[in-house]
Design a protein around this motif. Structure first.
Motif, PDB file in Angstrom:
ATOM      1  N   GLY A  25       0.638  -1.247   0.355  1.00  0.00           N
ATOM      2  CA  GLY A  25       0.295   0.254  -0.093  1.00  0.00           C
ATOM      3  C   GLY A  25       0.962   1.354  -0.296  1.00  0.00           C
ATOM      4  N   CYS A  26       0.249   2.166  -0.142  1.00  0.00           N
ATOM      5  CA  CYS A  26       0.975   3.999   0.533  1.00  0.00           C
ATOM      6  C   CYS A  26       0.090   4.518   0.619  1.00  0.00           C
ATOM      7  CB  CYS A  26       0.560   4.184  -1.047  1.00  0.00           C
ATOM      8  SG  CYS A  26       2.590   5.261  -1.407  1.00  0.00           S
ATOM      9  N   PRO A  27       1.040   5.305   1.888  1.00  0.00           N
ATOM     10  CA  PRO A  27      -0.488   6.511   2.530  1.00  0.00           C
ATOM     11  C   PRO A  27      -0.383   7.411   1.675  1.00  0.00           C
ATOM     12  CG  PRO A  27       2.153   6.424   3.008  1.00  0.00           C
ATOM     13  CD  PRO A  27       2.301   5.722   2.027  1.00  0.00           C
ATOM     14  N   MET A  28       0.923   8.207   0.702  1.00  0.00           N
ATOM     15  CA  MET A  28       0.764   9.192  -0.065  1.00  0.00           C
ATOM     16  C   MET A  28      -0.857   9.421  -0.790  1.00  0.00           C
ATOM     17  SD  MET A  28       3.603   9.833   1.167  1.00  0.00           S
ATOM     18  CE  MET A  28       4.454  11.285   0.087  1.00  0.00           C
ATOM     19  N   GLY A  29      -1.247   8.883  -1.189  1.00  0.00           N
ATOM     20  CA  GLY A  29      -3.356   9.019  -1.864  1.00  0.00           C
ATOM     21  C   GLY A  29      -2.995   9.769  -3.099  1.00  0.00           C
ATOM     22  N   CYS A  30      -2.282   9.621  -3.667  1.00  0.00           N
ATOM     23  CA  CYS A  30      -2.533  10.390  -5.290  1.00  0.00           C
ATOM     24  C   CYS A  30      -3.315  10.110  -5.853  1.00  0.00           C
ATOM     25  CB  CYS A  30      -0.998   9.987  -6.166  1.00  0.00           C
ATOM     26  SG  CYS A  30       0.399  10.532  -5.221  1.00  0.00           S
ATOM     27  N   ARG A  31      -3.841  11.116  -6.633  1.00  0.00           N
ATOM     28  CA  ARG A  31      -5.500  10.616  -6.981  1.00  0.00           C
ATOM     29  C   ARG A  31      -5.283   9.760  -7.771  1.00  0.00           C
ATOM     30  NH1 ARG A  31      -8.494  15.515  -7.794  1.00  0.00           N
ATOM     31  NH2 ARG A  31     -10.265  14.076  -8.737  1.00  0.00           N
ATOM     32  N   PHE A  32      -4.241   9.676  -8.667  1.00  0.00           N
ATOM     33  CA  PHE A  32      -4.537   9.005 -10.208  1.00  0.00           C
ATOM     34  C   PHE A  32      -3.601   7.606  -9.619  1.00  0.00           C
ATOM     35  CE2 PHE A  32      -1.412  12.072  -9.499  1.00  0.00           C
ATOM     36  CZ  PHE A  32       0.396  10.558  -9.794  1.00  0.00           C
ATOM     37  N   CYS A  33      -3.402   7.065  -8.551  1.00  0.00           N
ATOM     38  CA  CYS A  33      -2.939   5.572  -8.650  1.00  0.00           C
ATOM     39  C   CYS A  33      -4.419   5.030  -7.782  1.00  0.00           C
ATOM     40  CB  CYS A  33      -1.776   5.724  -7.980  1.00  0.00           C
ATOM     41  SG  CYS A  33      -1.198   5.063  -6.815  1.00  0.00           S
ATOM     42  N   ALA A  34      -4.096   3.704  -8.339  1.00  0.00           N
ATOM     43  CA  ALA A  34      -4.626   2.327  -7.453  1.00  0.00           C
ATOM     44  C   ALA A  34      -4.211   2.238  -6.155  1.00  0.00           C
ATOM     45  CB  ALA A  34      -4.704   1.283  -7.854  1.00  0.00           C
ATOM     46  N   THR A  35      -2.823   2.238  -6.150  1.00  0.00           N
ATOM     47  CA  THR A  35      -2.315   1.655  -4.701  1.00  0.00           C
ATOM     48  C   THR A  35      -3.004   2.911  -3.579  1.00  0.00           C
ATOM     49  OG1 THR A  35      -0.026   1.262  -5.959  1.00  0.00           O
ATOM     50  CG2 THR A  35      -0.357   1.272  -3.466  1.00  0.00           C
ATOM     51  N   GLY A  36      -2.844   4.187  -4.107  1.00  0.00           N
ATOM     52  CA  GLY A  36      -2.999   5.126  -2.862  1.00  0.00           C
ATOM     53  C   GLY A  36      -4.433   4.948  -2.466  1.00  0.00           C
ATOM     54  N   LYS A  37      -5.161   4.171  -3.380  1.00  0.00           N
ATOM     55  CA  LYS A  37      -6.620   4.498  -2.459  1.00  0.00           C
ATOM     56  C   LYS A  37      -6.733   3.565  -1.211  1.00  0.00           C
ATOM     57  CE  LYS A  37      -7.946   6.146  -5.842  1.00  0.00           C
ATOM     58  NZ  LYS A  37      -8.067   7.604  -5.798  1.00  0.00           N
TER      59      LYS A  37
ATOM     60  N   MET B  66       4.492  -0.110  -6.041  1.00  0.00           N
ATOM     61  CA  MET B  66       3.486   0.441  -4.594  1.00  0.00           C
ATOM     62  C   MET B  66       4.615   0.995  -3.502  1.00  0.00           C
ATOM     63  SD  MET B  66       0.768  -2.855  -3.482  1.00  0.00           S
ATOM     64  CE  MET B  66       1.863  -3.575  -2.864  1.00  0.00           C
ATOM     65  N   GLY B  67       3.969   2.442  -3.225  1.00  0.00           N
ATOM     66  CA  GLY B  67       4.866   2.633  -1.533  1.00  0.00           C
ATOM     67  C   GLY B  67       5.410   3.647  -2.443  1.00  0.00           C
ATOM     68  N   GLU B  68       5.947   4.331  -1.522  1.00  0.00           N
ATOM     69  CA  GLU B  68       7.106   6.007  -1.283  1.00  0.00           C
ATOM     70  C   GLU B  68       8.269   5.354  -0.716  1.00  0.00           C
ATOM     71  OE1 GLU B  68       7.747   8.903  -2.622  1.00  0.00           O
ATOM     72  OE2 GLU B  68       9.014   8.387  -1.692  1.00  0.00           O
TER      73      GLU B  68
ATOM     74  N   THR C 262      10.277   9.080  -5.943  1.00  0.00           N
ATOM     75  CA  THR C 262       9.442  10.044  -5.424  1.00  0.00           C
ATOM     76  C   THR C 262       8.537  10.702  -5.582  1.00  0.00           C
ATOM     77  OG1 THR C 262      10.033  10.668  -3.511  1.00  0.00           O
ATOM     78  CG2 THR C 262      11.199  11.305  -5.318  1.00  0.00           C
ATOM     79  N   VAL C 263       7.867  10.584  -4.711  1.00  0.00           N
ATOM     80  CA  VAL C 263       7.151  12.110  -4.908  1.00  0.00           C
ATOM     81  C   VAL C 263       7.355  13.081  -4.313  1.00  0.00           C
ATOM     82  CG1 VAL C 263       5.230  10.311  -5.802  1.00  0.00           C
ATOM     83  CG2 VAL C 263       5.014  10.878  -3.678  1.00  0.00           C
ATOM     84  N   GLY C 264       8.408  12.765  -3.432  1.00  0.00           N
ATOM     85  CA  GLY C 264       8.805  14.166  -2.780  1.00  0.00           C
ATOM     86  C   GLY C 264       7.893  13.868  -1.079  1.00  0.00           C
TER      87      GLY C 264
ATOM     88  N   ALA D   7      -1.616  -0.086 -14.775  1.00  0.00           N
ATOM     89  CA  ALA D   7      -1.392   1.160 -13.819  1.00  0.00           C
ATOM     90  C   ALA D   7      -0.978   0.372 -12.123  1.00  0.00           C
ATOM     91  CB  ALA D   7      -3.009   1.800 -13.058  1.00  0.00           C
ATOM     92  N   CYS D   8      -0.021   0.983 -11.791  1.00  0.00           N
ATOM     93  CA  CYS D   8       0.600   0.913 -10.237  1.00  0.00           C
ATOM     94  C   CYS D   8      -0.760   0.187  -9.483  1.00  0.00           C
ATOM     95  CB  CYS D   8       1.459   1.859  -9.831  1.00  0.00           C
ATOM     96  SG  CYS D   8       1.402   2.080  -7.923  1.00  0.00           S
ATOM     97  N   GLY D   9      -0.377  -0.850  -8.085  1.00  0.00           N
ATOM     98  CA  GLY D   9      -1.541  -1.057  -7.511  1.00  0.00           C
ATOM     99  C   GLY D   9      -2.355  -1.853  -8.032  1.00  0.00           C
TER     100      GLY D   9
HETATM  101 FE1  SF4 Z   1       1.766   8.268  -4.694  1.00  0.00          FE
HETATM  102 FE2  SF4 Z   1       3.080   6.573  -5.962  1.00  0.00          FE
HETATM  103 FE3  SF4 Z   1       1.945   5.745  -3.653  1.00  0.00          FE
HETATM  104 FE4  SF4 Z   1       1.075   5.581  -5.289  1.00  0.00          FE
HETATM  105  S1  SF4 Z   1       2.331   4.294  -5.071  1.00  0.00           S
HETATM  106  S2  SF4 Z   1      -0.086   6.787  -3.691  1.00  0.00           S
HETATM  107  S3  SF4 Z   1       1.886   7.059  -7.594  1.00  0.00           S
HETATM  108  S4  SF4 Z   1       3.218   7.786  -4.193  1.00  0.00           S
END
Ligand code: SF4
Length: 352
Positions: A113-125, A160-162, A192-194, A338-340
């Motif tokens: 999973g991933c805590p960053m929650g980017c809106r276009f990303c399935a993993t972030g959901k 998946m993940g930051e 990285t998304v930063g 797409a990722c995730g």
């Molecule tokens: Fe954002 Fe990457 Fe995390 Fe997806 S996996 S929510 S793109 S940082």
């Protein structure tokens, strides 16, 4: 009693020392190293050069190599293979093998999973479940090698993940990929998304742990201005674009490496030539390279894939502004590219 540490992820010297602590001669460490990395053994049971009694003793003590189990495999018509792997604690990791000519790139995950929650990303959901350990990252590369029966030439931390929320494990995994699987740092990309304050740490820790930072750092911008960037990447509100770019400049100064910037093109949202101009202004004077990626739609959001003409116009505009740019081909479009996306579909699919 502490859980035994999985052996995958240990280098030759560590395995020799570990074998010594078990009362075994040092050459047992070399045998383990050969079987884990060169032969891709999945269990101690398979390593028949080790004394049977010792293998049984280790198994009774709960020592494992730390390999995952394959939950699902999905092959696309273009040769891309996605694997869903199960960790020892029952979580699932997505990893992808992408062949291209004589290259095989493995896109590895750094977190479940991933805590960053980017809106276009399935993993972030789905949010973050946990960060991956060194052996769980290296295992993905070995699993793709085994599944595709080819030696991976490149590894990108773009699954998946930051990665910069798991910097130490990522750097240890890079050390293992280079030291034990014979890859070169230049064949590895960390994306990285930063994360605020993470780039100086990455530069310093890379120099300490790896001697030098020769892997590629890829920073995902996805927008040429702060407002739009915050819309797409909610966590960006805590990390203004200017501060992110300052940290990138500092990273370049410390490591001597060029940074590459990722920009996912979303139809009608960030793909106008005017936005290419704004991006070029932002990157002026920067030793950089921009990778454009056409968005792969996911079910939960109504972002659109950009028209091919828009991708070309954006690319051409950047080139006119003297920005080095390439368009990354979307691969595996017929299999949850797409990722995730694969993991999300399989984990949320109703039981048959
Ligand atoms: Fe954002 Fe990457 Fe995390 Fe997806 S996996 S929510 S793109 S940082």
């Amino acid at each position: 009693m502490a859980e035994p540490v999985p052996l995958l992820g240990m280098g030759l010297a560590a395995l020799q020392e570990w074998a010594g602590l078990q009362g075994q001669p040092a050459f047992r460490g070399k045998q383990l190293h050969d079987w884990i990395y060169a032969r891709g053994a999945r269990s101690l049971e398979e390593i028949t050069v080790l004394p049977k009694a010792w293998r049984e003793q280790l198994a009774a003590a709960g020592t494992t190599l730390g390999r995952s189990a394959l939950l699902h495999r999905s092959d696309a018509r273009d040769g891309t293979t996605k694997l869903l792997l199960a960790t020892a604690d029952g979580l699932s990791i997505e990893t992808v093998g992408i062949p291209s000519g004589d290259r095989l790139t493995v896109c590895v995950s750094s977190q479940v999973g991933c805590p960053m929650g980017c809106r276009f990303c399935a993993t972030g959901k789905g949010g973050l479940q946990r960060s991956l350990t060194v052996h769980e990252i290296v295992d993905q590369v070995l699993s793709v090698r085994e599944a595709m029966d080819r030696r991976p030439s490149h590894v990108v931390f773009m699954g998946m993940g930051e990665p910069l929320l798991n910097t130490e494990a990522v750097l240890e995994a890079i050390a293992c990929l280079c030291g034990d699987l014979g890859m070169a740092q230049r064949q590895i990309t960390v994306s990285t998304v930063g994360v605020p304050r993470s780039l100086p740490t990455l530069a310093e820790r890379s120099l300490e742990r790896l001697g030098r930072a020769q892997f590629t750092l890829a920073v995902s911008l996805h927008a040429p201005d702060q407002r739009l960037r915050e819309e797409l990447i909610p966590t960006a509100h805590a990390y203004p674009l200017e501060a992110l770019l300052d940290d990138c400049r500092h990273y370049v100064a410390l490591t001597g490496r060029r940074v590459s910037f990722e920009y996912i093109l979303l139809g009608g949202l960030n793909d106008h030539p005017r936005q290419a101009d704004a991006l070029a202004r932002l990157l002026r004077g920067f030793q950089s390279h921009v990778n454009l990626i056409a968005y792969n739609p996911i079910a939960e959001e109504d972002f659109r894939r950009p028209a091919p003409e828009a991708v070309e116009a954006f690319r051409a505009q950047l080139e006119r502004r003297h920005i080095a740019v390439s368009v990354r081909a979307s691969r595996g479009l017929d299999q949850d590219a797409a990722c995730g996306q694969l993991r999300r579909r399989l984990l949320t699919a109703p039981a048959a």
